[in-house]
Design an enzyme around this catalytic site. Structure first.
Site, PDB file in Angstrom:
ATOM      1  CB  THR A 129      -0.894  -0.007   1.269  1.00 53.01           C
ATOM      2  OG1 THR A 129      -1.451   1.277   1.457  1.00 53.01           O
ATOM      3  CG2 THR A 129      -0.089  -0.341   2.530  1.00 53.01           C
ATOM      4  CG  ASP A 130      -1.125   5.010  -0.925  1.00 47.31           C
ATOM      5  OD1 ASP A 130      -1.678   4.343  -0.030  1.00 47.31           O
ATOM      6  OD2 ASP A 130      -1.708   5.927  -1.542  1.00 47.31           O
ATOM      7  CD  GLU A 131      -3.443   3.383   4.232  1.00 47.93           C
ATOM      8  OE1 GLU A 131      -3.394   3.398   5.469  1.00 47.93           O
ATOM      9  OE2 GLU A 131      -4.481   3.107   3.600  1.00 47.93           O
ATOM     10  CE1 TYR A 188      -3.200  -2.682   5.722  1.00 42.08           C
ATOM     11  CE2 TYR A 188      -3.260  -0.336   5.198  1.00 42.08           C
ATOM     12  CZ  TYR A 188      -3.250  -1.659   4.783  1.00 42.08           C
ATOM     13  OH  TYR A 188      -3.280  -1.957   3.434  1.00 42.08           O
ATOM     14  CE  LYS A 218       0.206  -4.651   2.947  1.00 46.21           C
ATOM     15  NZ  LYS A 218      -0.191  -5.993   2.404  1.00 46.21           N
TER      16      LYS A 218
HETATM   17  P1  NAD Z   1      -9.535  -7.456   2.252  1.00 43.21           P
HETATM   18  O1  NAD Z   1      -9.526  -7.219   3.723  1.00 43.21           O
HETATM   19  O2  NAD Z   1     -10.778  -7.192   1.485  1.00 43.21           O
HETATM   20  O3  NAD Z   1      -9.104  -8.959   1.953  1.00 43.21           O
HETATM   21  C1  NAD Z   1      -8.094  -9.621   2.653  1.00 43.21           C
HETATM   22  C2  NAD Z   1      -8.277 -11.109   2.447  1.00 43.21           C
HETATM   23  O4  NAD Z   1      -7.216 -11.777   3.169  1.00 43.21           O
HETATM   24  C3  NAD Z   1      -9.602 -11.653   3.001  1.00 43.21           C
HETATM   25  O5  NAD Z   1     -10.196 -12.517   2.060  1.00 43.21           O
HETATM   26  C4  NAD Z   1      -9.198 -12.399   4.257  1.00 43.21           C
HETATM   27  O6  NAD Z   1     -10.052 -13.506   4.542  1.00 43.21           O
HETATM   28  C5  NAD Z   1      -7.785 -12.853   3.896  1.00 43.21           C
HETATM   29  N1  NAD Z   1      -6.953 -13.076   5.101  1.00 43.21           N
HETATM   30  C6  NAD Z   1      -6.811 -12.233   6.158  1.00 43.21           C
HETATM   31  N2  NAD Z   1      -5.995 -12.790   7.079  1.00 43.21           N
HETATM   32  C7  NAD Z   1      -5.610 -13.991   6.564  1.00 43.21           C
HETATM   33  C8  NAD Z   1      -4.758 -15.022   7.035  1.00 43.21           C
HETATM   34  N3  NAD Z   1      -4.138 -14.943   8.230  1.00 43.21           N
HETATM   35  N4  NAD Z   1      -4.556 -16.120   6.246  1.00 43.21           N
HETATM   36  C9  NAD Z   1      -5.186 -16.218   5.043  1.00 43.21           C
HETATM   37  N5  NAD Z   1      -6.021 -15.284   4.567  1.00 43.21           N
HETATM   38  C10 NAD Z   1      -6.222 -14.180   5.309  1.00 43.21           C
HETATM   39  O7  NAD Z   1      -8.318  -6.596   1.694  1.00 43.21           O
HETATM   40  P2  NAD Z   1      -8.124  -5.891   0.282  1.00 43.21           P
HETATM   41  O8  NAD Z   1      -8.643  -4.513   0.368  1.00 43.21           O
HETATM   42  O9  NAD Z   1      -8.586  -6.792  -0.793  1.00 43.21           O
HETATM   43  O10 NAD Z   1      -6.533  -5.798   0.237  1.00 43.21           O
HETATM   44  C11 NAD Z   1      -5.747  -6.844  -0.327  1.00 43.21           C
HETATM   45  C12 NAD Z   1      -4.278  -6.461  -0.246  1.00 43.21           C
HETATM   46  O11 NAD Z   1      -4.059  -5.235  -0.946  1.00 43.21           O
HETATM   47  C13 NAD Z   1      -3.770  -6.223   1.176  1.00 43.21           C
HETATM   48  O12 NAD Z   1      -2.473  -6.748   1.281  1.00 43.21           O
HETATM   49  C14 NAD Z   1      -3.774  -4.717   1.325  1.00 43.21           C
HETATM   50  O13 NAD Z   1      -2.784  -4.306   2.242  1.00 43.21           O
HETATM   51  C15 NAD Z   1      -3.433  -4.282  -0.088  1.00 43.21           C
HETATM   52  N6  NAD Z   1      -3.942  -2.952  -0.487  1.00 43.21           N
HETATM   53  C16 NAD Z   1      -5.263  -2.616  -0.316  1.00 43.21           C
HETATM   54  C17 NAD Z   1      -5.720  -1.360  -0.735  1.00 43.21           C
HETATM   55  C18 NAD Z   1      -7.176  -0.965  -0.606  1.00 43.21           C
HETATM   56  O14 NAD Z   1      -7.509   0.191  -0.876  1.00 43.21           O
HETATM   57  N7  NAD Z   1      -8.077  -1.855  -0.246  1.00 43.21           N
HETATM   58  C19 NAD Z   1      -4.823  -0.451  -1.313  1.00 43.21           C
HETATM   59  C20 NAD Z   1      -3.477  -0.844  -1.475  1.00 43.21           C
HETATM   60  C21 NAD Z   1      -3.052  -2.081  -1.060  1.00 43.21           C
HETATM   61  P1  TYD Z   2     -10.680   4.165   4.456  1.00 48.88           P
HETATM   62  O1  TYD Z   2     -11.660   3.770   3.387  1.00 48.88           O
HETATM   63  O2  TYD Z   2     -10.764   3.509   5.793  1.00 48.88           O
HETATM   64  O3  TYD Z   2      -9.227   3.977   3.812  1.00 48.88           O
HETATM   65  P2  TYD Z   2      -7.762   4.466   4.368  1.00 48.88           P
HETATM   66  O4  TYD Z   2      -7.863   4.798   5.798  1.00 48.88           O
HETATM   67  O5  TYD Z   2      -6.938   3.237   4.151  1.00 48.88           O
HETATM   68  O6  TYD Z   2      -7.370   5.614   3.511  1.00 48.88           O
HETATM   69  O7  TYD Z   2     -10.791   5.732   4.667  1.00 48.88           O
HETATM   70  C1  TYD Z   2     -10.653   6.646   3.587  1.00 48.88           C
HETATM   71  C2  TYD Z   2     -10.731   8.042   4.160  1.00 48.88           C
HETATM   72  O8  TYD Z   2     -12.064   8.255   4.654  1.00 48.88           O
HETATM   73  C3  TYD Z   2      -9.806   8.277   5.340  1.00 48.88           C
HETATM   74  O9  TYD Z   2      -9.313   9.618   5.298  1.00 48.88           O
HETATM   75  C4  TYD Z   2     -10.706   8.091   6.558  1.00 48.88           C
HETATM   76  C5  TYD Z   2     -12.058   8.576   6.059  1.00 48.88           C
HETATM   77  N1  TYD Z   2     -13.234   7.902   6.678  1.00 48.88           N
HETATM   78  C6  TYD Z   2     -14.258   8.688   7.231  1.00 48.88           C
HETATM   79  O10 TYD Z   2     -14.217   9.942   7.219  1.00 48.88           O
HETATM   80  N2  TYD Z   2     -15.319   8.043   7.814  1.00 48.88           N
HETATM   81  C7  TYD Z   2     -15.412   6.684   7.875  1.00 48.88           C
HETATM   82  O11 TYD Z   2     -16.396   6.142   8.431  1.00 48.88           O
HETATM   83  C8  TYD Z   2     -14.361   5.904   7.273  1.00 48.88           C
HETATM   84  C9  TYD Z   2     -14.407   4.400   7.296  1.00 48.88           C
HETATM   85  C10 TYD Z   2     -13.290   6.563   6.685  1.00 48.88           C
END
Ligand code: NAD
Ligand code: TYD
Length: 349
Positions: free
Chosen positions: A130-132, A155, A159
């Site tokens: 992630t970019d975070e 988090y 990561k």
């Molecule tokens: P998500 O939470 O929707 O999915 C995570 C999946 O991992 C789930 O299906 C969960 O059951 C599985 N999981 C969790 N713990 C586990 C374990 N111990 N063993 C096996 N499986 C397990 O997450 P997402 O949003 O799809 O993100 C996927 C990846 O992309 C992550 O690594 C996250 O850090 C990265 N990512 C997400 C975003 C975003 O905006 N959602 C952005 C950048 C990077």
């Molecule tokens: P989120 O979707 O949790 O992603 P991330 O924290 O990984 O960026 O949140 C996106 C933005 O929205 C973040 O600045 C937090 C804000 N946010 C709210 O204002 N209210 C909410 O209920 C949630 C879940 C997020």
């Protein structure tokens, strides 16, 4: 090729699994997922019977299981997405993030190293991050691949740590790897604890829209299917040992995004103009809230010729339509444990 995809039942993982299963019928895709609250096999119902797809329920922290799976399936590469992924949950329970995101990743690295060492040819460990990990930006500037890591939440710290371990296995043991760091994703199948699906669900149900702080936080949003396409490119064409930043060239302040979402929802639900905006409620800020994320995606754009295929308005409109057409999915994931989480996070509504 036999490819292990971890976390394939989650939001991004399910889009990646579908893309690979459909686009590469000669590759065998094994989806390993422990099905936490965020994992949902309904996300993959349309491809579950494909001959090149196998699902295994299991935890990436389980050393015995992971070694057994490497022995049984002889994976040649790994695309690692499994993670605890929600910042707010990480603030409540950091250790769960250490276990899955750090220990789980090292466990996979160890198993890959054990089986591949001596002949790393045609093997690859692709870590999705992630970019975070870069921390927060001020009003200007962009995250590049050389921006120093500076994570602020449990988090992002977990990561960042997992990224460092992947790189360290490359440097120390020669394990072939690639990492990509992506901005905020949105789209179908995202669990409604993240901003966009949470607010879509609340608008449908006429519940308050809890905007943290003053709402002037900025995120760079990317449609999930465009992220999946970028992952396909990095996996097949990316240079080993490199990092690629993936972003939407699409920055929005939370409050502006929420207002756009409200306007689109009023239209689609045939509600009076301005009625969803009335649900906006400013609530207590997230501790350690990062002000702004924004990705410089010029490396992947130039080297791998990737760019997002949909505009934000198109992607958001498609996303809303998906949630409106899949109320059953939404109902299933928002019952039980979700209700308890929601009450703990936002109080009884
Ligand atoms: P998500 O939470 O929707 O999915 C995570 C999946 O991992 C789930 O299906 C969960 O059951 C599985 N999981 C969790 N713990 C586990 C374990 N111990 N063993 C096996 N499986 C397990 O997450 P997402 O949003 O799809 O993100 C996927 C990846 O992309 C992550 O690594 C996250 O850090 C990265 N990512 C997400 C975003 C975003 O905006 N959602 C952005 C950048 C990077
Ligand atoms: P989120 O979707 O949790 O992603 P991330 O924290 O990984 O960026 O949140 C996106 C933005 O929205 C973040 O600045 C937090 C804000 N946010 C709210 O204002 N209210 C909410 O209920 C949630 C879940 C997020």
């Amino acid at each position: 090729m036999t490819i292990l995809i971890t976390g394939g039942a989650g939001f991004i993982g399910s889009h990646v699994v579908r893309l690979f299963v459909e686009k590469y019928p000669n590759d065998h895709i094994i989806n390993l997922d422990s099905l936490t609250y965020a994992g949902n096999l309904e996300n993959l119902a349309d491809i579950e019977n494909k001959p090149n797809y196998t699902f295994v329920k299991g935890d990436i922290t389980n050393e015995v299981l992971i070694n057994e799976l490497f022995g049984k399936f002889k994976f040649e590469s790994v695309i690692h997405l499994a993670a605890e992924s929600h910042v707010d949950r990480s603030i409540k329970d950091p250790l769960a993030f250490v276990k899955t995101n750090i220990i789980g990743t090292v466990n996979l690295l160890n198993a890959a190293k054990k089986v591949w060492e001596g002949n790393f040819e045609n093997t690859l460990f692709y870590h999705i991050s992630t970019d975070e990990v870069y921390g927060t930006l001020g009003e200007t500037g962009l995250f590049t691949e050389t921006t120093a890591y500076d994570p602020n939440s449990p988090y992002s710290a977990s990561k960042a740590s997992s990224d460092h371990f992947v790189r360290a296995y490359g440097e120390t043991y020669g394990l072939p790897y690639v990492i990509s760091n992506c901005s905020n994703n949105y789209g179908p199948n995202q669990f409604p604890e993240k901003l966009i699906p949470l607010f879509i669900n609340n608008i449908i149900n006429n519940k308050p829209l809890p905007v943290y702080g003053d709402g002037n936080y900025t995120r760079d949003w990317l449609f999930v299917k465009d992220h999946a396409k970028a992952i396909d490119l990095v996996f097949h064409k990316g240079k080993q040992g490199e990092t690629y930043n993936i972003g939407g060239f699409n920055e929005w302040k939370n409050i502006d995004l929420v207002k756009l979402l409200c306007r689109l929802m009023d239209d689609k639900l045939n509600r009076e103009k301005g009625s969803s905006e009335k649900l906006i409620t400013y609530v207590k800020d997230r501790p350690g809230h990062d002000l702004r994320y924004a990705i410089d995606a010029s490396k992947i754009n130039k080297e791998l010729e990737w760019s997002p295929s949909v505009t934000f308005e198109e992607g958001l409109s498609k996303t809303i339509d998906w949630y409106l057409d899949n109320e059953g999915w939404l109902r299933n994931v928002t019952s039980g444990a979700y209700q308890r989480y929601y009450e703990k996070q936002y109080g009884k509504q």
